[in-house]
Design an enzyme around this catalytic site. Structure first.
Site, PDB file in Angstrom:
ATOM      1  N   MET A 234       3.361  71.134 -46.674  1.00 19.22           N
ATOM      2  CA  MET A 234       3.906  71.555 -47.969  1.00 19.22           C
ATOM      3  C   MET A 234       3.972  73.081 -47.991  1.00 19.22           C
ATOM      4  SD  MET A 234       4.625  68.843 -49.661  1.00 19.22           S
ATOM      5  CE  MET A 234       5.192  69.716 -51.121  1.00 19.22           C
TER       6      MET A 234
ATOM      7  N   MET B 240       5.540  60.289 -57.423  1.00 21.37           N
ATOM      8  CA  MET B 240       4.361  60.956 -58.015  1.00 21.37           C
ATOM      9  C   MET B 240       3.743  60.043 -59.065  1.00 21.37           C
ATOM     10  SD  MET B 240       6.032  64.667 -58.765  1.00 21.37           S
ATOM     11  CE  MET B 240       7.086  65.477 -57.566  1.00 21.37           C
TER      12      MET B 240
ATOM     13  N   MET C 144       2.941  61.038 -53.396  1.00 27.46           N
ATOM     14  CA  MET C 144       1.986  61.969 -54.013  1.00 27.46           C
ATOM     15  C   MET C 144       1.200  61.162 -55.026  1.00 27.46           C
ATOM     16  SD  MET C 144       4.578  65.177 -54.343  1.00 27.46           S
ATOM     17  CE  MET C 144       6.001  64.147 -54.007  1.00 27.46           C
TER      18      MET C 144
ATOM     19  N   HIS D 213       7.791  60.243 -49.692  1.00 27.75           N
ATOM     20  CA  HIS D 213       6.641  61.158 -49.757  1.00 27.75           C
ATOM     21  C   HIS D 213       5.775  60.720 -50.935  1.00 27.75           C
ATOM     22  CE1 HIS D 213       5.418  65.641 -50.743  1.00 27.75           C
ATOM     23  NE2 HIS D 213       4.385  64.893 -50.432  1.00 27.75           N
TER      24      HIS D 213
ATOM     25  N   ASP E 110      10.512  61.528 -53.498  1.00 23.23           N
ATOM     26  CA  ASP E 110       9.211  62.005 -53.958  1.00 23.23           C
ATOM     27  C   ASP E 110       8.637  61.086 -55.025  1.00 23.23           C
ATOM     28  OD1 ASP E 110       8.818  64.605 -52.575  1.00 23.23           O
ATOM     29  OD2 ASP E 110      10.748  65.062 -53.515  1.00 23.23           O
TER      30      ASP E 110
ATOM     31  N   ASP F 246       8.292  71.049 -46.607  1.00 22.24           N
ATOM     32  CA  ASP F 246       8.775  70.628 -47.927  1.00 22.24           C
ATOM     33  C   ASP F 246       8.363  71.637 -48.997  1.00 22.24           C
ATOM     34  OD1 ASP F 246       9.506  69.227 -50.200  1.00 22.24           O
ATOM     35  OD2 ASP F 246       8.133  67.549 -49.870  1.00 22.24           O
TER      36      ASP F 246
ATOM     37  N   GLY G 223       4.220  68.501 -56.470  1.00 24.93           N
ATOM     38  CA  GLY G 223       4.258  68.132 -57.890  1.00 24.93           C
ATOM     39  C   GLY G 223       5.554  68.488 -58.587  1.00 24.93           C
ATOM     40  N   PHE G 224       6.191  69.561 -58.146  1.00 25.82           N
ATOM     41  CA  PHE G 224       7.395  70.014 -58.845  1.00 25.82           C
ATOM     42  C   PHE G 224       8.418  70.556 -57.859  1.00 25.82           C
ATOM     43  CE2 PHE G 224       3.819  70.316 -61.666  1.00 25.82           C
ATOM     44  CZ  PHE G 224       4.281  69.734 -62.834  1.00 25.82           C
ATOM     45  N   GLY G 225       9.693  70.328 -58.166  1.00 28.60           N
ATOM     46  CA  GLY G 225      10.758  70.963 -57.403  1.00 28.60           C
ATOM     47  C   GLY G 225      10.970  72.374 -57.931  1.00 28.60           C
TER      48      GLY G 225
ATOM     49  N   HIS H 128      14.957  62.128 -48.713  1.00 29.19           N
ATOM     50  CA  HIS H 128      13.551  62.359 -49.071  1.00 29.19           C
ATOM     51  C   HIS H 128      13.314  61.917 -50.514  1.00 29.19           C
ATOM     52  CE1 HIS H 128       9.680  64.492 -48.550  1.00 29.19           C
ATOM     53  NE2 HIS H 128       9.831  64.889 -49.805  1.00 29.19           N
TER      54      HIS H 128
ATOM     55  N   SER I 148      15.853  66.327 -51.026  1.00 29.26           N
ATOM     56  CA  SER I 148      14.977  65.624 -51.961  1.00 29.26           C
ATOM     57  C   SER I 148      15.764  65.203 -53.197  1.00 29.26           C
ATOM     58  CB  SER I 148      13.829  66.538 -52.381  1.00 29.26           C
ATOM     59  OG  SER I 148      13.208  65.991 -53.532  1.00 29.26           O
TER      60      SER I 148
END
Ligand code: DX5
Ligand code: ZN
Length: 214
Positions: free
Chosen positions: A135, A34, A65, A63, A32, A173, A140-142, A30, A6
């Site tokens: 998930m 958001m 979100m 991905h 992300d 993930d 929302g957060f790494g 990947h 990611s």
């Protein structure tokens, strides 16, 4: 297993170098996205995806979100994105239509669920979706801790896919590292997403290789 690092955990001041690492060691990249509404955080959007697309040598796995994910499928296909996943919680009754739209644009369609959504909610899309994304942290957060109950969810979904004689990849993930990768493979995962455990490692390319061979 396939490894999809990611980019969220990368050094954003040196994205070109970071993408270089993924070009040598990743199976998928990947990404992300958001929106600050579906999840309580904002990451990056099209300005970053557009800069990455021409230099990414591995398939881009986006991905989403976001609320109303269907608004972005066409633009993602124009960028050459290979895989698009959207949350079941965001799509609701549009889920089947979204899968068809993504596939109609020549991309692989994935349906994602957060840890509090029963895995059985994915079963109606077996035989339709190309992949499922479980998930193993709340989106929302790494950098969050892997939720171990995710292993049972992966195994249940794998068993149901097999029972129906269907094919679909299972991607996982959140909090994935060398400590849980072998257990994920045994549970039936095909693709693992890893942010922190790859980018915060001394040797990201070796970390990707270790996950692949777990
Ligand atoms: C979380 C994202 C993940 C995240 C994974 O919302 O979907 O892809 O970047 O990061 P780690 O591997 O650090 O949990
Ligand atoms: Zn993700």
């Amino acid at each position: 297993m396939l490894v999809a690092p990611s980019l969220l955990a990368a050094d954003f001041l040196h994205l070109e170098t970071e993408v270089g690492k993924l070009n040598s060691g990743a199976d998928w990249i990947h990404l992300d996205v958001m929106d600050g509404t579906f999840v309580p955080n904002i990451s990056f959007g099209f300005s970053v995806l557009e800069a990455l697309a021409p230099v990414a040598k591995k398939p881009m796995d986006v991905h989403l979100m976001v609320v109303h994910p269907e608004r972005w499928f066409k633009r993602l296909s124009e960028l050459g994105v290979s895989c698009v996943s959207f949350h079941l919680e965001a799509a609701g009754r549009r889920t089947s239509a979204n899968i068809r739209e993504i596939q109609g644009l020549g991309m692989k369609a994935g349906v994602v669920i957060n840890p509090d959504v029963p895995v059985q909610k994915l079963y109606p899309y077996i035989g339709k979706a190309d992949f499922f994304l479980i998930m193993s942290v709340f989106a929302g957060f790494g950098g969050q801790k892997f939720i171990y109950e995710s292993l049972d969810r992966v195994a249940a979904l794998r068993a149901e896919i097999q029972k129906r004689g269907a094919t679909a990849l299972i991607e996982v993930d959140g909090g994935v590292s060398a400590a849980n990768a072998a257990a994920l493979r045994e549970a039936g995962a095909d693709v693992v997403v890893a942010g922190s455990s790859v980018f915060k490692s001394q040797d990201p390319v070796a970390a990707m290789q270790a996950l692949r061979e777990a």
